[in-house]
Scaffold this active site. Structure first.
Site, mmCIF file in Angstrom:
data_model
loop_
_atom_site.group_PDB
_atom_site.id
_atom_site.type_symbol
_atom_site.label_atom_id
_atom_site.label_comp_id
_atom_site.label_asym_id
_atom_site.label_seq_id
_atom_site.Cartn_x
_atom_site.Cartn_y
_atom_site.Cartn_z
ATOM 1 N N ARG A 105 6.066 -29.943 27.391
ATOM 2 C CA ARG A 105 6.192 -30.369 28.795
ATOM 3 C C ARG A 105 4.887 -30.157 29.559
ATOM 4 N NH1 ARG A 105 11.100 -26.264 29.758
ATOM 5 N NH2 ARG A 105 11.349 -26.710 27.541
ATOM 6 N N LYS A 136 6.805 -19.018 16.898
ATOM 7 C CA LYS A 136 8.070 -19.424 16.290
ATOM 8 C C LYS A 136 8.362 -18.512 15.097
ATOM 9 C CE LYS A 136 8.086 -24.255 17.650
ATOM 10 N NZ LYS A 136 9.261 -24.130 18.538
HETATM 11 N N1 BES Z 1 8.639 -28.621 19.584
HETATM 12 C C1 BES Z 1 9.595 -27.737 20.099
HETATM 13 C C2 BES Z 1 11.003 -28.308 20.143
HETATM 14 C C3 BES Z 1 11.709 -28.450 18.824
HETATM 15 C C4 BES Z 1 12.407 -27.391 18.288
HETATM 16 C C5 BES Z 1 11.734 -29.665 18.188
HETATM 17 C C6 BES Z 1 13.093 -27.551 17.102
HETATM 18 C C7 BES Z 1 12.428 -29.830 17.002
HETATM 19 C C8 BES Z 1 13.111 -28.774 16.459
HETATM 20 C C9 BES Z 1 9.236 -27.351 21.529
HETATM 21 O O1 BES Z 1 7.885 -27.290 21.815
HETATM 22 C C10 BES Z 1 9.787 -25.994 21.750
HETATM 23 O O2 BES Z 1 9.331 -25.096 21.111
HETATM 24 N N2 BES Z 1 10.740 -25.871 22.647
HETATM 25 C C11 BES Z 1 11.359 -24.623 22.927
HETATM 26 C C12 BES Z 1 11.558 -24.522 24.413
HETATM 27 C C13 BES Z 1 11.998 -23.162 24.863
HETATM 28 C C14 BES Z 1 10.866 -22.188 24.692
HETATM 29 C C15 BES Z 1 12.385 -23.240 26.304
HETATM 30 C C16 BES Z 1 12.690 -24.574 22.199
HETATM 31 O O3 BES Z 1 13.386 -25.586 22.152
HETATM 32 O O4 BES Z 1 13.005 -23.525 21.649
HETATM 33 MN MN MN Z 2 7.065 -25.387 21.305
#
Ligand code: BES
Ligand code: MN
Ligand code: ZN
Length: 496
Positions: A345, A269
């Protein structure tokens, strides 16, 4: 906080803080009564403020030479439009205004004639939840004085006290969820979640099973285990069970995403991705923990409730999963991990397979799953995906009773093609557009066909920076009240 119903009128009540809801249309009656009661030039002062009784208006007055210490007036808006949510807002505003004063708080609102018990519960929850503060991580905590007693003033029908018994267990559940979410990732680890489950089991007579890494390996949970390959912390697969004392008519499973930290993995991230907030990625598990705590105390009849949390961290080291790795979930499905940041997931996949093996009547999962859901619905509304209309409606009605925002989104099967992999059965992520939908479609692959299942994405609602209504800034405990409402609704139909 002690909570009680009182038949006292605002004119007769005496205590610390007297809070009154004032409707916009005709604010004069109560105001005039308070002028007499406290010998004040109240209407002149309110005109100056100006306070007209519109929603959001607030006037707070310290009282000298009186048997009360403060008078709080909260605007209710048009009297004809006052509903349960405006009572919640008004109660929370009154509580915030009373914060800083110790002793008793009296709340006088226009309780609806249809369901006064429901109104009383809503207002009392709003008061207790908006007074919540978290000083656990201060070296020298200095708790602010705050009211420790709430009296709801009204002409209450006889026998409604029993209906109020749910307030404290539900609020304790919400507060547990908030504490788990707000605690930093060096405090709430997968092991700490397992310890919390152990304490819940011991204190509330729940059954507990914790699967260690080797147990998960034996069950073939290759999808879940791939996520924690790069972490020094052991994964914990936590299974708590509430069994009713009478015959089981319904078996329900609550599944929560339990990532105690999500760095993104090698799809790290960066930039606006808010890596520093990813302690809240166990918000789904916090909500199901909170709900289980309340359910264990409320002891609903005829309904068996299972809680599943596949908990771990998504971190990076030399053993971490590579983007492109192919793993096998416990139902045999092979997954090409094209994005290590879509880890939630992967953990839920094996939890949903396990949930299906319990042959339940319904499965509901809560997860901070996608940033796309935050973009779509913001931080006051969670997304609901389900192929089952009955379950969706029951959850929507539970959320509406609880005053938690929930909106049904399309489980649009044609987008399933976005998860096609050249080499494996599927990929873990599809294209960016519709990212919350493909996430839900991914999960669906792991739920046995025929079992009603719903997925709730709480990525936006798990946290509030600014604070709103009954949520002070920080973790909200979103989902606990909706889940408890839903489980209780299933219990009453089960018993009927
Ligand atoms: N935990 C995150 C989702 C999230 C993002 C929650 C921002 C709260 C605030 C999840 O694991 C994630 O990183 N999802 C990705 C999925 C993508 C790689 C398809 C996302 O939402 O960017
Ligand atoms: Mn994630
Ligand atoms: Zn995540």
């Amino acid at each position: 906080m002690k909570i009680s119903l009182s038949p006292a009128t605002p004119e007769a009540w005496s205590g610390s803080v007297l809070a009154l809801g004032i409707p916009k249309d005709d604010p004069q009656d109560l105001v005039a009564a308070m002028e007499r009661r406290f010998d004040l030039q109240l209407s002149a002062w309110l005109k100056q403020k100006p306070f007209t009784g519109k929603s959001g208006d607030l006037a707070s007055l310290q009282l000298l030479r009186s048997d009360c210490t403060a008078l709080v007036l909260v605007g209710l808006g048009d009297a004809a439009e006052v509903d349960r949510n405006s009572l919640r807002k008004a109660a929370a505003a009154a509580a915030r205004a009373a914060n800083g004063q110790s002793g008793s708080l009296a709340l006088h609102l226009p309780w609806g004639s249809e369901d006064p018990a429901g109104d009383a519960i809503a207002a009392a929850e709003a008061v207790r939840l908006s007074l919540y503060s978290d000083l656990r991580f201060h070296s020298k905590p200095e708790p602010k004085p705050c009211p420790d007693q709430l009296e709801l003033l009204g002409q209450w029908p006889a026998g409604i006290d029993a209906a109020l018994a749910a307030i404290q267990p539900v609020c304790a559940g919400v507060e547990l969820a908030r504490e788990l979410v707000a605690a930093p990732p060096n405090s709430v680890t997968p092991s700490e979640l397992a310890n919390t489950a152990e304490a819940l089991a011991k204190d509330h007579g729940l059954e507990l099973k914790v699967l260690e890494r080797s147990d998960c390996e034996a069950k073939g949970m290759g999808s879940f285990l791939s996520v924690c390959q790069g972490s020094d912390m052991d994964p914990k697969f936590i299974h708590l069970t509430y069994r009713p004392s009478d015959a089981v008519h319904k078996r329900l499973v609550l599944v929560g995403k339990g990532l105690t930290f999500d760095s993104g993995g090698y799809n790290l991230k960066v930039g606006a991705a808010q890596i520093d907030m990813m302690k809240f990625d166990m918000g789904g598990s916090a909500a199901v923990f909170g709900a289980m705590r309340a359910i264990a105390e409320l002891q609903p009849a005829g309904v068996e409730v299972h809680m599943l949390v596949a908990s771990c961290e998504n971190m990076i080291n030399g053993s971490a999963v590579h983007p492109g790795d192919i793993v096998t979930a416990s139902n045999g499905t092979t997954i090409e991990i094209n994005n290590t940041d879509a880890e939630g997931r992967l953990t839920l996949a094996d939890a949903l397979v396990y949930a299906s093996e319990l042959k339940p009547d319904a499965i509901v999962d809560l997860a901070t799953l996608t940033g796309a859901c935050v973009v779509a619905l913001g931080d006051e509304i969670a997304g609901l995906w389900s192929g089952d209309d009955g379950l969706s409606e029951a959850l929507e009605s539970a959320a509406s009773n609880a005053g938690e925002g929930l909106w049904r989104m399309p489980l649009h099967s044609s987008y399933r093609k976005g998860l096609k992999s050249l080499l494996a059965d599927m990929k873990n992520t599809g294209p960016r557009p519709g990212g919350s939908i493909t996430a839900a479609l991914f999960l669906k692959e792991f739920v046995e066909a025929g079992i009603p299942w719903a997925h709730i994405d709480i990525a936006g609602t798990v946290w509030t920076d600014k604070g709103r209504d009954l949520n002070p800034s920080g973790a909200t405990g979103y989902g606990v009240r909706t889940l408890v409402n839903w489980v209780l609704s299933q219990a009453s139909t089960a018993a009927a």
